[in-house]
Every structure is written in C-alpha cells, then in structure tokens.
Scaffold this active site. Structure first.
Site, PDB file in Angstrom:
ATOM      1  N   LYS A 183       0.806  -1.173  -0.068  1.00  0.00           N
ATOM      2  CA  LYS A 183       0.106   0.144  -0.026  1.00  0.00           C
ATOM      3  C   LYS A 183       0.862   1.179   0.202  1.00  0.00           C
ATOM      4  CE  LYS A 183      -2.761  -1.196   3.520  1.00  0.00           C
ATOM      5  NZ  LYS A 183      -3.680  -1.073   4.539  1.00  0.00           N
ATOM      6  N   LYS A 214      -8.689 -20.412   1.093  1.00  0.00           N
ATOM      7  CA  LYS A 214      -8.809 -21.062   2.516  1.00  0.00           C
ATOM      8  C   LYS A 214      -9.856 -20.141   3.374  1.00  0.00           C
ATOM      9  CE  LYS A 214      -6.892 -20.908   7.204  1.00  0.00           C
ATOM     10  NZ  LYS A 214      -7.070 -19.808   7.853  1.00  0.00           N
ATOM     11  N   LYS A 267     -12.105 -15.919   8.398  1.00  0.00           N
ATOM     12  CA  LYS A 267     -12.767 -14.682   8.887  1.00  0.00           C
ATOM     13  C   LYS A 267     -12.217 -13.721   8.007  1.00  0.00           C
ATOM     14  CE  LYS A 267     -12.043 -16.075  12.807  1.00  0.00           C
ATOM     15  NZ  LYS A 267     -11.752 -16.626  14.390  1.00  0.00           N
TER      16      LYS A 267
HETATM   17  P1  ADP Z   1      -9.587 -17.555  10.992  1.00  0.00           P
HETATM   18  O1  ADP Z   1      -8.666 -17.946   9.699  1.00  0.00           O
HETATM   19  O2  ADP Z   1     -10.971 -17.718  10.192  1.00  0.00           O
HETATM   20  O3  ADP Z   1      -9.110 -16.582  11.547  1.00  0.00           O
HETATM   21  P2  ADP Z   1      -8.671 -18.992  13.315  1.00  0.00           P
HETATM   22  O4  ADP Z   1      -7.175 -18.671  12.748  1.00  0.00           O
HETATM   23  O5  ADP Z   1      -9.260 -18.577  14.339  1.00  0.00           O
HETATM   24  O6  ADP Z   1      -9.647 -18.909  11.862  1.00  0.00           O
HETATM   25  O7  ADP Z   1      -8.505 -20.583  13.482  1.00  0.00           O
HETATM   26  C1  ADP Z   1      -8.820 -21.320  14.413  1.00  0.00           C
HETATM   27  C2  ADP Z   1      -8.457 -22.624  14.203  1.00  0.00           C
HETATM   28  O8  ADP Z   1      -9.275 -23.194  13.047  1.00  0.00           O
HETATM   29  C3  ADP Z   1      -7.139 -23.118  13.909  1.00  0.00           C
HETATM   30  O9  ADP Z   1      -6.535 -24.303  14.239  1.00  0.00           O
HETATM   31  C4  ADP Z   1      -7.179 -23.266  12.273  1.00  0.00           C
HETATM   32  O10 ADP Z   1      -6.040 -23.854  11.852  1.00  0.00           O
HETATM   33  C5  ADP Z   1      -8.368 -23.704  12.031  1.00  0.00           C
HETATM   34  N1  ADP Z   1      -8.845 -23.113  10.650  1.00  0.00           N
HETATM   35  C6  ADP Z   1      -9.281 -22.043  10.402  1.00  0.00           C
HETATM   36  N2  ADP Z   1      -9.692 -21.946   9.020  1.00  0.00           N
HETATM   37  C7  ADP Z   1      -9.460 -23.214   8.606  1.00  0.00           C
HETATM   38  C8  ADP Z   1      -9.518 -23.832   7.465  1.00  0.00           C
HETATM   39  N3  ADP Z   1     -10.020 -23.065   6.247  1.00  0.00           N
HETATM   40  N4  ADP Z   1      -9.343 -25.020   6.965  1.00  0.00           N
HETATM   41  C9  ADP Z   1      -8.922 -25.797   8.121  1.00  0.00           C
HETATM   42  N5  ADP Z   1      -8.612 -25.423   9.414  1.00  0.00           N
HETATM   43  C10 ADP Z   1      -8.827 -24.245   9.495  1.00  0.00           C
END
Ligand code: ADP
Ligand code: TRP
Length: 331
Positions: free
Chosen positions: A119, A200, A203
C-alpha cells in the site's frame, strides 16, 4: 500416563466450517484417548478486537461452539486463556529464549508488513506488539500444560514449530528437560477447508460458511459459492469442485459416490450441486445449532463451566512455571 492434547481458538468472529473441521472436530476426536485441554484464546483476540461488547460476546460464542460441538467439560479441561495468569508469566520467561529474528519470520506478522509495503505505507503501520509477539504467547499457551499434541489447521504449524524451538532452547540452556516439546497434529483431509471463493475459508477473507447461522442464511451463503461457467449439460470433474470438496466433509461414502457420478454424467448444474450440499450441511449442523442456541440462552451456566475449567487448569500451569523458575534460578 495419558498424553496431552491442547488447542485454542481466538474469539474474533463467527465460528465457521473451517474451524470445525480443521480444529474442533479433530480436537474432540483426540479427547477420546488423550487428556485434553481446550481453551478460548481471548488475549490473542485483544490484538484485533478492541470493542469490549464484541469481544465479550465472541468469547461466549466460541465457548458455546465448543460445547455444542460435543466438548464434555467433565472430561476436558475447558477454560479461558485470560483466567490463567501463569500463561503470561511463562510468556515473559519464554521471551528471553526467543530470537527477534524468529518473530520477524512469523507468517501473520510478515503478511501485515507485506500488505503495508504494497500500500506504500510505513511497514510497521497498524502492527501492535501483540501481533509481533503472538507466537510467544501461543507457545506459552501450549507449553504451560505440558502438551504433547496440538490439533490445528495447517496454517498454525509454523507457530507450533516456533514453540518447539523455544522449549528446546530452554532445555538446551539448562541441560535438562524443563519444558515439554509439543508436536502439531494436522489432519491431512481437513488441513485446508476451502471458502466460498475457493481460497482458504477464513474470517479475514469474508468467505466463510458460519456454523451457527439459521437455516435460511445458511442456504443463502451456500448459494454464494463461486463456480465456473460450465453449462448444466457439461460433465463436471468433482475433484476440481470446491462444492464437492465441502460435500465430502458432510456426506457418507454412498452419497459421495452418487453425487460424483452425477457430476461426471453431465446434466446437473451448479445450483443443484449447491442444493445437495446445503441438504447435507444442514443435516449435520441443525442439531449442533439447536444446542448452541440453548447454551447461549444461559450465559451464567456457561461462565460457570469456564470458571470451573480454570480452577482445574491453574495448578497444572503453576507447576510448569515453578519448574521453569527453579531451573532458571528465580525460585
Ligand atoms: P480464521 O482464519 O477464520 O481467523 P482462526 O485463525 O481463528 O480462523 O482458526 C482457528 C482454528 O481453526 C485454527 O486451528 C485453524 O488452523 C483452524 N482453521 C481455520 N480456518 C481453517 C480452514 N479453512 N481449514 C482448516 N482449518 C482451519
Ligand atoms: N493461533 C491460533 C489461531 O489463530 C489460536 C491459538 C492461540 C492456539 N493459542 C493456541 C491454537 C495454542 C493452538 C494452541 O487459530
């Protein structure tokens, strides 16, 4: 002695199918044979969630999500990270054994720096020390409970490797096994759950299928999955379709085989494939959703469960810190 499984989820937004298959479900499977310690990583969330009402609600939502998914608080030690001050003492001690260069290489920090430079902003703009030192706090979360295995999605493996690094540095320095060196437990078939746009599910990408939305919203969300421009008549390859990838998570073997042959035969449009996906997703999620709604309707009971979990967790945490303090000469 039983081995120990530990994992945490940050209360930063709606739980989604990626969290469920990547973290919650494998963790609950492990809890059948391991001593399990599962927690809400609320101080990790503080790095990004600055609205107190939002954080407060999100903590309960993630806790209710675990319980609705089947966590039994009589068998699993289930708590909030913020209820265990020993974690923060351990994090401070681990800092002394963590190279700054290691933190520079952490994915989340690197991604934030990269985004800033793209950016044209100052590379450190908007980055707080919580984000920079995130892997140290996460290592403390893990190491404090003598964890053997940490069930997580693939994106978290680097953090576990950093925790290994820190524990090994401590052990090497004191020439004894002060801290247990943890291992990541990644399930290959659910390592990366794709989101609505094929990236992937996360959020931060706004591409999630939430776990606890009502039926109508769930259906609408599934209908938003991105597809290519193949016509209804064209045969389709199930292995290249994220709709099918998601379907496999919810359908039994016969259902999977039946839908795969409909894909290959042609004559089925994406809309129909999505309807079929919605049917199996809703079948799995509706009983969990009902439990979730009931738990969220009684927050005092939920808070009591978390407080009881913290009471069980603190003596274990305190023993680890004591061991480390003794080895370090600050006992
Ligand atoms: P986000 O990416 O939505 O912020 P988090 O980082 O809070 O999710 O992830 C919480 C848990 O869920 C972690 O153990 C993460 O590896 C798992 N996780 C999150 N998204 C995925 C995904 N798309 N596939 C597999 N595991 C996931
Ligand atoms: N960093 C993890 C995530 O973003 C959450 C987390 C914090 C965690 N502490 C942990 C996971 C300890 C496993 C073990 O999803």
């Amino acid at each position: 002695m039983k081995k120990i499984s530990l994992t945490g989820i940050k209360p930063t937004g709606d739980l989604h199918i990626g969290n469920y298959f990547g973290a919650i479900k494998p963790a609950l499977e492990l809890a059948k044979e391991y001593d399990a310690r599962y927690f809400i990583a609320d101080y990790h969330a503080l790095n990004t969630v600055k609205d107190p009402k939002e954080l407060n609600l999100c903590i309960r939502q993630v806790a209710a999500g675990w319980l609705a998914s089947g966590l039994d608080p009589d068998k699993v030690i289930f708590y909030r990270q913020s209820s265990i001050p020993e974690v923060f003492e351990l994090a401070t001690m681990l800092m002394a054994f963590t190279a700054k260069g290691l933190m520079n290489r952490a994915h989340a920090y690197k991604a934030a720096v990269q985004e800033n430079s793209e950016k044209g902003d100052d590379t450190d703009a908007g980055i707080n020390m919580g984000l920079f030192t995130y892997p140290v706090l996460m290592a403390a979360d893990i190491i404090i409970f003598d964890s053997d295995i940490v069930p997580v999605g693939k994106d978290q493996v680097q953090h576990i490797e950093m925790a290994q690094d820190m524990a090994q540095s401590v052990n090497a320095n004191y020439k004894q096994q002060v801290l247990k060196v943890p291992q990541a437990g990644v399930q290959e078939d659910s390592a990366v759950i794709p989101g609505l746009d094929g990236r992937k599910m996360s959020k931060s990408y706004g591409n999630i299928i939430p776990l606890f939305e009502n039926e109508k919203t769930l259906r609408k969300t599934i209908m938003r999955i991105t597809t290519n421009s193949q016509t209804v008549e064209e045969p389709k390859n199930p292995d290249e379709s994220q709709i099918f990838m998601l379907y496999k998570l919810f359908a039994d073997a016969d259902e999977q085989a039946a839908l795969a042959s409909r894909y290959r035969a042609g004559g089925m449009g994406w809309g129909e494939a999505k309807e079929e996906l919605f049917r199996v997703v809703n079948r799995t999620l509706s009983p969990i959703r009902e439990k979730y709604d009931a738990i969220m309707a009684d927050i005092p009971s939920l808070d009591k469960i978390l407080a009881q979990g913290a009471e069980k967790a603190r003596p274990i945490a305190s023993a680890t810190v004591k061991r480390f303090r003794k080895a370090a000469g600050v006992d």
